[in-house]
Design an enzyme around this catalytic site. Structure first.
Site, PDB file in Angstrom:
ATOM      1  CB  CYS A  23       5.155  -3.951  -1.404  1.00  0.00           C
ATOM      2  SG  CYS A  23       5.660  -2.671  -2.550  1.00  0.00           S
ATOM      3  CD  GLU A  42      -0.061  -8.808  -2.665  1.00  0.00           C
ATOM      4  OE1 GLU A  42       0.998  -9.472  -2.577  1.00  0.00           O
ATOM      5  OE2 GLU A  42      -0.070  -7.562  -2.677  1.00  0.00           O
ATOM      6  N   GLY A  93       0.866  -1.171   0.000  1.00  0.00           N
ATOM      7  CA  GLY A  93       0.000   0.000   0.000  1.00  0.00           C
ATOM      8  C   GLY A  93       0.899   1.216   0.000  1.00  0.00           C
ATOM      9  CD  GLU A  94       2.507   5.876  -0.319  1.00  0.00           C
ATOM     10  OE1 GLU A  94       2.431   5.352  -1.446  1.00  0.00           O
ATOM     11  OE2 GLU A  94       3.568   6.357   0.131  1.00  0.00           O
ATOM     12  CB  SER A  95       5.317   2.612   3.657  1.00  0.00           C
ATOM     13  OG  SER A  95       6.045   3.539   2.894  1.00  0.00           O
ATOM     14  CG  HIS A  99       2.531  -6.214  -4.712  1.00  0.00           C
ATOM     15  ND1 HIS A  99       1.607  -5.782  -3.789  1.00  0.00           N
ATOM     16  CD2 HIS A  99       3.347  -5.160  -4.925  1.00  0.00           C
ATOM     17  CE1 HIS A  99       1.834  -4.528  -3.469  1.00  0.00           C
ATOM     18  NE2 HIS A  99       2.898  -4.123  -4.152  1.00  0.00           N
ATOM     19  CB  ILE A 139       3.468  -2.197  -7.720  1.00  0.00           C
ATOM     20  CG1 ILE A 139       2.950  -3.373  -8.547  1.00  0.00           C
ATOM     21  CG2 ILE A 139       2.663  -0.927  -7.999  1.00  0.00           C
ATOM     22  CD1 ILE A 139       1.571  -3.865  -8.141  1.00  0.00           C
ATOM     23  NE  ARG A 140       5.410   5.212  -7.036  1.00  0.00           N
ATOM     24  CZ  ARG A 140       5.293   6.054  -5.997  1.00  0.00           C
ATOM     25  NH1 ARG A 140       4.291   5.966  -5.184  1.00  0.00           N
ATOM     26  NH2 ARG A 140       6.197   6.962  -5.787  1.00  0.00           N
ATOM     27  NE  ARG A 161       8.204   5.070   1.299  1.00  0.00           N
ATOM     28  CZ  ARG A 161       7.566   6.234   1.122  1.00  0.00           C
ATOM     29  NH1 ARG A 161       8.080   7.348   1.590  1.00  0.00           N
ATOM     30  NH2 ARG A 161       6.427   6.272   0.464  1.00  0.00           N
TER      31      ARG A 161
HETATM   32  N1  GLN Z   1       5.883   2.903  -2.836  1.00  0.00           N
HETATM   33  C1  GLN Z   1       5.119   2.411  -1.712  1.00  0.00           C
HETATM   34  C2  GLN Z   1       5.660   2.969  -0.408  1.00  0.00           C
HETATM   35  O1  GLN Z   1       6.776   3.364  -0.330  1.00  0.00           O
HETATM   36  C3  GLN Z   1       5.092   0.908  -1.645  1.00  0.00           C
HETATM   37  C4  GLN Z   1       4.415   0.355  -2.854  1.00  0.00           C
HETATM   38  C5  GLN Z   1       3.643  -0.878  -2.638  1.00  0.00           C
HETATM   39  O2  GLN Z   1       3.362  -1.310  -1.507  1.00  0.00           O
HETATM   40  N2  GLN Z   1       3.228  -1.439  -3.733  1.00  0.00           N
HETATM   41  O3  GLN Z   1       4.919   2.968   0.540  1.00  0.00           O
END
Ligand code: GLN
Length: 203
Positions: A80, A175, A48-50, A173, A136-137, A107
């Site tokens: 992630c 999942e 998600g978004e940390s 990921h 993903i990012r 990150r």
């Molecule tokens: N870029 C996100 C972060 O730094 C992590 C990306 C993800 O969980 N897919 O939080």
């Protein structure tokens, strides 16, 4: 053995983990309150978004309960953003996460043009050939300090998965790909109660 697995459900892709775990026949609890942790056999901290998840961990009183959960020996897996939250050291996170695992992560490490990519990885401990990994990012794991160990790297040597006893941190990921091997492996890594101190063992 059927387990009760929690998925931290403050933000991110907890539903996808839930589906994989249910397909393996386990019970799943979406965790939104610290008191729910007690009953669990294992816990996943999803992608998600940390920064957002870290903020919600702090504002919901989760930081110490999550540290205690990690110390309890039950399998705990950060994928992630979740891996970022488990790390003791993070580049560019504006507040503390759980800070328990002996890894340093960077990150959004792979640059804009390759924000998302896939790779076939050999993961130590996972039989049956390479694992298709979706990034993903993603963060990269820039340092792994004992007792943590790297268990998967990209071709250029970049570490993207690490394990420390009952703790697992993975940049990608698992999942999202329909391959359940990492979820199955994760549920086997519990270390149970901490080792008795030497004096007790001897006495
Ligand atoms: N870029 C996100 C972060 O730094 C992590 C990306 C993800 O969980 N897919 O939080």
């Amino acid at each position: 053995m059927k387990m009760l697995v929690g998925v931290l459900a403050l933000q991110g892709d907890f539903r996808e983990h839930r589906q994989v775990l249910e397909s393996l026949g386990h019970d799943v609890a979406e965790i939104r309150k610290p008191a729910q942790l007690d009953a669990l056999d294992a816990l996943i901290i999803p992608g998600g978004e940390s920064t957002t998840i870290a903020r919600l961990i702090l504002s919901n009183g989760f930081q110490q309960p999550l540290r205690d959960f990690c110390a309890s020996g039950r399998p705990t897996w950060g994928t992630c953003a979740g891996a970022i939250l488990l790390a003791r050291e993070v580049d560019n996170l504006d507040r503390p996460g759980i800070e328990t695992m002996h890894i340093a992560v960077h990150r959004n490490a792979f640059g804009r043009q390759v924000d998302s990519f896939e790779a076939d990885l050999d993961v130590r401990g996972i039989p049956g050939g390479p694992f298709r990994a979706v990034f993903i990012r993603a963060p990269l794991i820039k340092r792994v300090d004992p007792p943590a160990e790297a268990i998967a790297t990209l071709e250029d040597g970049t570490v993207v998965a690490a394990r420390e006893g009952n703790l697992l941190a993975i940049s990608f990921h698992p999942e999202l790909t329909g391959d359940t091997r990492l979820h199955e492996y994760f549920l086997t890594i519990g270390t149970g109660a901490r080792e008795p101190v030497a004096a007790e063992a001897a006495g």
